[in-house]
Motif scaffolding. Structure first.
Motif, PDB file in Angstrom:
ATOM      1  N   LEU A   1       0.830  -1.207   0.000  1.00 46.47           N
ATOM      2  CA  LEU A   1       0.000   0.000   0.000  1.00 46.47           C
ATOM      3  C   LEU A   1       0.869   1.263   0.000  1.00 46.47           C
ATOM      4  O   LEU A   1       0.635   2.197  -0.778  1.00 46.47           O
TER       5      LEU A   1
ATOM      6  N   LEU B   1      -3.844  -5.860  -2.325  1.00 45.18           N
ATOM      7  CA  LEU B   1      -4.972  -4.966  -2.051  1.00 45.18           C
ATOM      8  C   LEU B   1      -6.297  -5.709  -1.912  1.00 45.18           C
ATOM      9  O   LEU B   1      -7.266  -5.146  -1.416  1.00 45.18           O
TER      10      LEU B   1
ATOM     11  N   HIS C   1      -6.543   2.472   7.144  1.00 43.01           N
ATOM     12  CA  HIS C   1      -6.070   1.586   6.080  1.00 43.01           C
ATOM     13  C   HIS C   1      -7.091   1.514   4.939  1.00 43.01           C
ATOM     14  O   HIS C   1      -6.730   1.608   3.762  1.00 43.01           O
TER      15      HIS C   1
ATOM     16  N   ARG D   1      -6.396   2.531   1.061  1.00 43.70           N
ATOM     17  CA  ARG D   1      -6.569   1.497   0.036  1.00 43.70           C
ATOM     18  C   ARG D   1      -7.580   1.950  -1.028  1.00 43.70           C
ATOM     19  O   ARG D   1      -7.356   1.805  -2.221  1.00 43.70           O
TER      20      ARG D   1
END
Lengths: 184, 184
Positions: free
Chosen positions: B17, B55, B100, B104
């Protein structure tokens, strides 16, 4: 000679679909499609960016037809009424294309790359309808939500319409009601 | 030394990421990700099939968590109540991952290839939820429709939850009501 021939674009779309069905999408080249259509590769690329677009150029036209109908819905129509006008416009778009639409759908469903592209086109359609609603003064998030529901009804209703020989508008109305029932 | 280190999988996800944000998805290699995570490429491939999966492996876990909750909903729950139980289970899945999840989402939204993949994962989630409903004895097309509405609420609600610092369950409830209103 003298026999009526559909225009180049339509011939390429038909040739592409036939070859994708017969040989598979991956194994078919632009040269193959042009040859079956009786045209040159150069002509192919005048109409389509790549072989995938043979299956998807209709989606762009569809988004335009539907967005325009949303924009032109009566001034006092609610967001969902305006979206329903868009769906009604798509019904006339598909009326005389059931056989083609069913074959195309089968090819797309059989290939993950095409399926991903199809989902992307549906997301683009959602954006187009939401944009048309905002153009009518509908605020966010109401515009996107009405567009999302409309495209959900379109996708689900379209699948049902392919299976059942009934008018598309009728299937859309039923699907709207079913979505309402499933969101309680 | 002696300092706590997250497990290899989590380190690879974080490193991936970070690199996708800094260099862009296309410019990042599996070797880069492994190096930043302090691991070998071989370890990378023990956890992920390719760099894209860094991902998306969470999506598979999510689909399992949600499907299980649908399966385990009370026997007298309606299809939409069972799907809502699935959405509630996803809320606890995301509770401690807001930062997060937001980063993402930004990476995915910025790259058409990733966006197509994301849409595909949502289609897979729909299929999983519909399957869980059929396992409860819900017939088609009701099962697929309830699953489609649930995933629509999930997608729209998830985006809103990222923007607004509110409990996800509350956002889902509001979004369900909004979908109902938009399907009239």
């Amino acid at each position: 000679m003298g026999r009526w021939q559909p225009d180049a674009r339509t011939r390429l779309e038909r040739a592409g679909l036939e070859l994708f069905e017969e040989r598979g999408y991956e194994a078919t080249t632009v040269a193959d499609i042009a040859a079956v259509a009786g045209l040159t590769e150069r002509t192919f690329f005048r109409h389509f960016a790549d072989k995938r677009e043979v299956l998807f150029s209709g989606s762009t036209v569809l988004a335009e037809v539907m967005s325009q109908a949303v924009a032109e819905a009566p001034a006092d129509a609610t967001p969902s009424e305006a979206v329903r006008a868009g769906l009604a416009a798509s019904a006339s778009f598909f009326d005389d294309r059931r056989a083609h639409a069913g074959r195309r759908q089968a090819v797309v469903a059989g290939n993950p790359v095409l399926l991903e592209r199809e989902l992307m086109k549906m997301a683009t359609l959602t954006d187009a309808l939401a944009g048309a609603l905002r153009g009518r003064g509908v605020a966010e998030p109401a515009a996107t939500l009405a567009a999302e529901v409309g495209v959900l009804v379109f996708r689900v209703g379209f699948g049902r319409w392919l299976e059942e020989d009934r008018p598309m508008g009728e299937v859309f109305d039923e699907t709207y009601a079913a979505v309402g029932a499933a969101s309680v």
